[in-house]
Design a protein around this motif. Sequence first.
Motif, PDB file in Angstrom:
ATOM      1  N   LEU A   1      77.145  32.565 -16.855  1.00 49.00           N
ATOM      2  CA  LEU A   1      76.653  33.778 -17.169  1.00 49.00           C
ATOM      3  C   LEU A   1      76.415  33.801 -18.637  1.00 49.00           C
ATOM      4  O   LEU A   1      75.531  34.275 -19.183  1.00 49.00           O
ATOM      5  CB  LEU A   1      77.899  34.739 -16.978  1.00 49.00           C
ATOM      6  N   GLY A   2      77.176  32.916 -19.437  1.00 47.32           N
ATOM      7  CA  GLY A   2      76.940  33.060 -21.021  1.00 47.32           C
ATOM      8  C   GLY A   2      75.801  32.446 -21.263  1.00 47.32           C
ATOM      9  O   GLY A   2      74.955  32.809 -22.220  1.00 47.32           O
ATOM     10  N   ASP A   3      75.406  31.241 -20.482  1.00 46.36           N
ATOM     11  CA  ASP A   3      74.087  30.613 -20.722  1.00 46.36           C
ATOM     12  C   ASP A   3      72.783  31.644 -20.322  1.00 46.36           C
ATOM     13  O   ASP A   3      71.847  31.634 -21.227  1.00 46.36           O
ATOM     14  CB  ASP A   3      73.668  29.547 -19.490  1.00 46.36           C
ATOM     15  N   LEU A   4      72.910  32.291 -19.292  1.00 45.63           N
ATOM     16  CA  LEU A   4      72.015  33.343 -18.919  1.00 45.63           C
ATOM     17  C   LEU A   4      71.911  34.558 -19.969  1.00 45.63           C
ATOM     18  O   LEU A   4      70.725  34.766 -20.495  1.00 45.63           O
ATOM     19  CB  LEU A   4      72.211  34.028 -17.464  1.00 45.63           C
ATOM     20  N   PHE A   5      72.871  35.116 -20.431  1.00 47.77           N
ATOM     21  CA  PHE A   5      72.808  36.213 -21.385  1.00 47.77           C
ATOM     22  C   PHE A   5      72.423  35.641 -22.749  1.00 47.77           C
ATOM     23  O   PHE A   5      71.693  36.155 -23.642  1.00 47.77           O
ATOM     24  CB  PHE A   5      74.201  36.829 -21.588  1.00 47.77           C
TER      25      PHE A   5
ATOM     26  N   GLU B   1      81.802  49.320 -19.335  1.00 44.30           N
ATOM     27  CA  GLU B   1      81.102  50.293 -19.874  1.00 44.30           C
ATOM     28  C   GLU B   1      81.554  50.597 -21.489  1.00 44.30           C
ATOM     29  O   GLU B   1      80.518  51.082 -22.258  1.00 44.30           O
ATOM     30  CB  GLU B   1      81.296  51.615 -19.115  1.00 44.30           C
ATOM     31  N   VAL B   2      82.789  50.678 -21.722  1.00 45.95           N
ATOM     32  CA  VAL B   2      83.225  50.548 -23.229  1.00 45.95           C
ATOM     33  C   VAL B   2      82.827  49.719 -23.996  1.00 45.95           C
ATOM     34  O   VAL B   2      82.262  49.902 -24.947  1.00 45.95           O
ATOM     35  CB  VAL B   2      84.756  50.802 -23.194  1.00 45.95           C
ATOM     36  N   ALA B   3      82.795  48.272 -23.364  1.00 51.29           N
ATOM     37  CA  ALA B   3      82.340  47.240 -24.045  1.00 51.29           C
ATOM     38  C   ALA B   3      80.857  47.386 -24.246  1.00 51.29           C
ATOM     39  O   ALA B   3      80.197  46.929 -25.296  1.00 51.29           O
ATOM     40  CB  ALA B   3      82.587  45.859 -23.388  1.00 51.29           C
ATOM     41  N   LEU B   4      80.059  47.630 -23.475  1.00 56.55           N
ATOM     42  CA  LEU B   4      78.525  47.890 -23.590  1.00 56.55           C
ATOM     43  C   LEU B   4      78.425  49.025 -24.515  1.00 56.55           C
ATOM     44  O   LEU B   4      77.303  48.751 -25.559  1.00 56.55           O
ATOM     45  CB  LEU B   4      77.978  48.393 -21.968  1.00 56.55           C
ATOM     46  N   ALA B   5      79.219  50.047 -24.602  1.00 50.40           N
ATOM     47  CA  ALA B   5      78.830  51.053 -25.564  1.00 50.40           C
ATOM     48  C   ALA B   5      78.896  50.683 -26.943  1.00 50.40           C
ATOM     49  O   ALA B   5      78.174  50.831 -27.965  1.00 50.40           O
ATOM     50  CB  ALA B   5      79.800  52.194 -25.464  1.00 50.40           C
TER      51      ALA B   5
ATOM     52  N   LEU C   1      74.400  42.750  -8.232  1.00 50.36           N
ATOM     53  CA  LEU C   1      75.643  42.274  -7.332  1.00 50.36           C
ATOM     54  C   LEU C   1      76.479  43.428  -6.571  1.00 50.36           C
ATOM     55  O   LEU C   1      76.317  44.616  -7.049  1.00 50.36           O
ATOM     56  CB  LEU C   1      76.706  41.678  -8.335  1.00 50.36           C
ATOM     57  N   PRO C   2      77.047  43.103  -5.612  1.00 57.35           N
ATOM     58  CA  PRO C   2      77.847  44.190  -5.027  1.00 57.35           C
ATOM     59  C   PRO C   2      78.975  44.105  -5.668  1.00 57.35           C
ATOM     60  O   PRO C   2      79.509  43.171  -6.172  1.00 57.35           O
ATOM     61  CB  PRO C   2      78.261  43.567  -3.362  1.00 57.35           C
ATOM     62  N   ARG C   3      79.888  45.195  -5.659  1.00 59.56           N
ATOM     63  CA  ARG C   3      81.128  45.368  -6.127  1.00 59.56           C
ATOM     64  C   ARG C   3      82.325  44.742  -5.410  1.00 59.56           C
ATOM     65  O   ARG C   3      82.541  44.957  -4.257  1.00 59.56           O
ATOM     66  CB  ARG C   3      81.444  46.652  -6.695  1.00 59.56           C
ATOM     67  N   THR C   4      82.790  43.827  -5.806  1.00 66.08           N
ATOM     68  CA  THR C   4      84.114  43.016  -5.342  1.00 66.08           C
ATOM     69  C   THR C   4      85.124  42.980  -6.258  1.00 66.08           C
ATOM     70  O   THR C   4      84.885  43.221  -7.375  1.00 66.08           O
ATOM     71  CB  THR C   4      83.624  41.808  -4.546  1.00 66.08           C
ATOM     72  N   PRO C   5      86.367  42.524  -5.853  1.00 66.60           N
ATOM     73  CA  PRO C   5      87.293  42.253  -6.836  1.00 66.60           C
ATOM     74  C   PRO C   5      87.011  41.112  -7.625  1.00 66.60           C
ATOM     75  O   PRO C   5      87.145  41.340  -9.118  1.00 66.60           O
ATOM     76  CB  PRO C   5      88.590  41.710  -5.863  1.00 66.60           C
ATOM     77  N   GLU C   6      86.167  40.329  -7.420  1.00 70.49           N
ATOM     78  CA  GLU C   6      85.472  39.023  -8.163  1.00 70.49           C
ATOM     79  C   GLU C   6      84.694  39.686  -9.095  1.00 70.49           C
ATOM     80  O   GLU C   6      84.439  39.198 -10.271  1.00 70.49           O
ATOM     81  CB  GLU C   6      85.183  38.098  -7.119  1.00 70.49           C
ATOM     82  N   THR C   7      83.647  40.465  -8.894  1.00 71.88           N
ATOM     83  CA  THR C   7      82.631  41.162  -9.544  1.00 71.88           C
ATOM     84  C   THR C   7      83.054  42.020 -10.545  1.00 71.88           C
ATOM     85  O   THR C   7      82.225  42.593 -11.632  1.00 71.88           O
ATOM     86  CB  THR C   7      81.415  41.412  -8.897  1.00 71.88           C
ATOM     87  N   THR C   8      83.942  42.861 -10.191  1.00 72.75           N
ATOM     88  CA  THR C   8      84.591  44.117 -11.074  1.00 72.75           C
ATOM     89  C   THR C   8      84.871  43.607 -12.395  1.00 72.75           C
ATOM     90  O   THR C   8      85.842  42.614 -12.621  1.00 72.75           O
ATOM     91  CB  THR C   8      86.002  44.666 -10.456  1.00 72.75           C
ATOM     92  N   GLY C   9      84.041  44.256 -13.590  1.00 70.01           N
ATOM     93  CA  GLY C   9      84.453  43.628 -14.883  1.00 70.01           C
ATOM     94  C   GLY C   9      83.898  42.553 -15.240  1.00 70.01           C
ATOM     95  O   GLY C   9      84.093  42.046 -16.408  1.00 70.01           O
ATOM     96  N   LEU C  10      83.005  41.927 -14.483  1.00 69.12           N
ATOM     97  CA  LEU C  10      82.356  40.660 -14.536  1.00 69.12           C
ATOM     98  C   LEU C  10      81.514  40.684 -15.762  1.00 69.12           C
ATOM     99  O   LEU C  10      81.654  39.596 -16.741  1.00 69.12           O
ATOM    100  CB  LEU C  10      81.421  40.297 -13.642  1.00 69.12           C
ATOM    101  N   ILE C  11      80.939  41.481 -16.256  1.00 72.72           N
ATOM    102  CA  ILE C  11      80.087  41.678 -17.506  1.00 72.72           C
ATOM    103  C   ILE C  11      81.043  42.414 -18.437  1.00 72.72           C
ATOM    104  O   ILE C  11      80.949  43.494 -18.877  1.00 72.72           O
ATOM    105  CB  ILE C  11      78.691  42.646 -17.488  1.00 72.72           C
ATOM    106  N   SER C  12      81.736  41.286 -18.985  1.00 73.37           N
ATOM    107  CA  SER C  12      82.843  41.925 -19.880  1.00 73.37           C
ATOM    108  C   SER C  12      82.288  41.768 -21.435  1.00 73.37           C
ATOM    109  O   SER C  12      81.286  41.511 -21.874  1.00 73.37           O
ATOM    110  CB  SER C  12      83.972  40.936 -19.804  1.00 73.37           C
TER     111      SER C  12
END
Length: 323
Positions: A197-201, A246-250, A211-222
Motif C-alpha cells: 500500500l505504501g508503494d502505491l500511495f 476518516e479522522v486521519a484523512l481530515a 474494496l469490500p469492508r471486512t475485518p481485514e480492510t477496516t481501517g486499512l487506509i490509516s
Amino acid sequence: MLPMNDARKTVFLRSPIHDDAVAFLKADARLDVVTWDNARMDNWREEADAVILRGMDLPGEDIRAAKRLKVIGRHGAGVDSVDVAAARERGIVVLNTPFENSQSVAELSVTLMLSAARRVVYADHLVRNDGWAEGRKGKGCRELFRNRVGFVGYGRIARMTADILRNAFEMEVVAYDPKIPAEFWQERDDVVRADTLGDLFAACDFVSINLPRTPETTGLISEAVLGQAKPGLILVNTSRGGIVDEVALATALETGQIGAAGMDVFEQEPPAPTHPLLSLPTFIATPHYGGATEESLRRVACSIARETAQALFGTATESYRVA
C-alpha cells in the motif's frame, strides 16, 4: 440448489425497489408478493419464504427468528448488512447483484476524481458567494491527463474505472490487490502491480478505494498509509465506509499531505453535521449513491427479483449466490 417445490411462496419486499421489478414478481402466479407499505410487513418473520432488502440491515436474530425463510435477496453488491453466517447456519440462500451497478459506481468514481481535482464544489460556492475573481485563479486545481492513478483492490468496478481513465485521460494505472494471483499481473501490460500500500500511495497522483469492508480492510487506509502519500494526492472512496480512517484523512487534508478527497461512503451513515471532513473545502461528499442511477436501479431490482424467484424454485444463477 433448493429442492424443487411448486407450492406458492411469499416474498416480502422490505424496501422500495423499482416498479418494473415489483410488476415482474406480481406477474408470477407462484408468488404472493407483500410490498413495504403493506400492513402484513410486521409479520414477515412468520410468513416470508423470501425477503428482498435495499439499504437496510438483516441481523442474525431476525434471520434465526424467521420461521419459513429460504432466500434473502440483497439489492446491490455488498452483503455486509446481512448476517451471512447466520443464514448459512440455517441453510438460507443469500443472493446479491454483483454486476448490475458496476458502470454507475465506476462513473461516480471518475466524477469524484474530476470534481476533486478541479475543486468543482468549492468553485460553485465561490460563484454563489461573490467569489468569482478568486475562483478564476484555479488555485489547487489539477488535471487527470497522463497522471498516475492507483487502485486499492482491482476487481470489476476498479477495472471498469481504470478503463475509463486510461482511454479518456491516458492515465497510467497502478493497483494493489494481494488476493489476485501472480499470473494475472504477468498477463497484463495495462496495469502495474504495487507490492505494498505504501508503494502505491507514494507513487500515485490519484488513488481509488475499491474494496469490500471486512475485518481485514477496516481501517486499512490509516494515518500511517496516508502519511506515505505523494504530497497532494487525491483520494476517492466509492466502496464502503470504515476502510479509510476518516479522522486521519481530515488531518491529512488540513496539512495538505492529501490534496483533495471525494467519498460516497462513511463509517457512520449519514455522517454527523459536525463530522470533521464536512467542513473542509477540499473534501466532496455524496450520499452513498454510487449505484443509484435510473438505469442501474432498474437493472439491480429486476435482477434480484428474478434471482429470488428462481432461488425459491431451485434455479438460481450460481454467480448471484453469496451463500
